[in-house]
Design a protein around this motif. Structure first.
Motif, PDB file in Angstrom:
ATOM      1  N   GLY A  65       0.821  -1.205   0.000  1.00 38.47           N
ATOM      2  CA  GLY A  65       0.000   0.000   0.000  1.00 38.47           C
ATOM      3  C   GLY A  65       0.855   1.254   0.000  1.00 38.47           C
ATOM      4  N   GLN A  66       0.231   2.373  -0.360  1.00 40.40           N
ATOM      5  CA  GLN A  66       0.944   3.654  -0.363  1.00 40.40           C
ATOM      6  C   GLN A  66       1.035   4.258   1.034  1.00 40.40           C
ATOM      7  N   SER A  67       0.165   3.828   1.928  1.00 42.87           N
ATOM      8  CA  SER A  67       0.206   4.295   3.312  1.00 42.87           C
ATOM      9  C   SER A  67       0.042   3.086   4.232  1.00 42.87           C
ATOM     10  N   TYR A  68       0.420   3.280   5.479  1.00 43.59           N
ATOM     11  CA  TYR A  68       0.262   2.212   6.463  1.00 43.59           C
ATOM     12  C   TYR A  68      -1.212   1.840   6.616  1.00 43.59           C
ATOM     13  N   GLU A  69      -2.059   2.855   6.665  1.00 40.84           N
ATOM     14  CA  GLU A  69      -3.495   2.624   6.829  1.00 40.84           C
ATOM     15  C   GLU A  69      -4.066   1.825   5.653  1.00 40.84           C
ATOM     16  N   GLU A  70      -3.652   2.165   4.447  1.00 44.27           N
ATOM     17  CA  GLU A  70      -4.129   1.447   3.263  1.00 44.27           C
ATOM     18  C   GLU A  70      -3.679  -0.007   3.295  1.00 44.27           C
ATOM     19  N   MET A  71      -2.400  -0.221   3.596  1.00 47.22           N
ATOM     20  CA  MET A  71      -1.878  -1.582   3.656  1.00 47.22           C
ATOM     21  C   MET A  71      -2.617  -2.399   4.715  1.00 47.22           C
TER      22      MET A  71
END
Length: 127
Positions: A65-71
């Motif tokens: 993911g592009q961000s931790y939250e997305e991943m």
């Protein structure tokens, strides 16, 4: 339908990575989020005298993911999808029947050279 085709079919039902499920690597120009898998053909199961017709298949899963939250969001959906495999055909009615399933705790990391967040884990199934 073989195991890899069924796996891709299942993961493509996750909206954030639909059409972005790749074997081995993504190639150039693919932006996160995506999922990469590495799968074996499997090890045939046998008794002392014969093969049973079943096999154990190992697979590595990498959620990017592009961000931790997305991943993390995608990882939760991937794990929910994987845990739903037990005791059913995956992919469609012609896909392999998953008798048993095991997966390891995901290892999360930030890759500073590419600025992506990745969670990786191993899973195995008996089909």
């Amino acid at each position: 339908m073989d195991f890899e085709e069924a796996l891709v079919t299942e993961f493509n039902t996750i909206s954030q990575i639909e059409g972005k499920v790749f074997p081995l690597f993504t190639g150039e120009g693919v932006d996160p989020p995506f999922l990469v898998y590495v799968s074996s053909e499997g090890e045939p199961e046998r008794t002392l005298t014969e093969f049973t017709g079943m096999k154990h298949v190992s697979c590595e899963i990498h959620v990017v993911g592009q961000s931790y939250e997305e991943m993390k969001s995608i990882l939760k959906e991937v794990i929910a999808k994987i845990t739903s495999f037990r005791r059913r055909n995956i992919g469609d009615a012609t896909g392999p029947f998953i008798h048993t399933l095991r997966y390891e705790q995901p290892e999360e990391m930030f890759e500073g050279d590419t600025w992506i967040y990745r969670a990786s884990f191993d899973m195995s199934v008996r089909i």
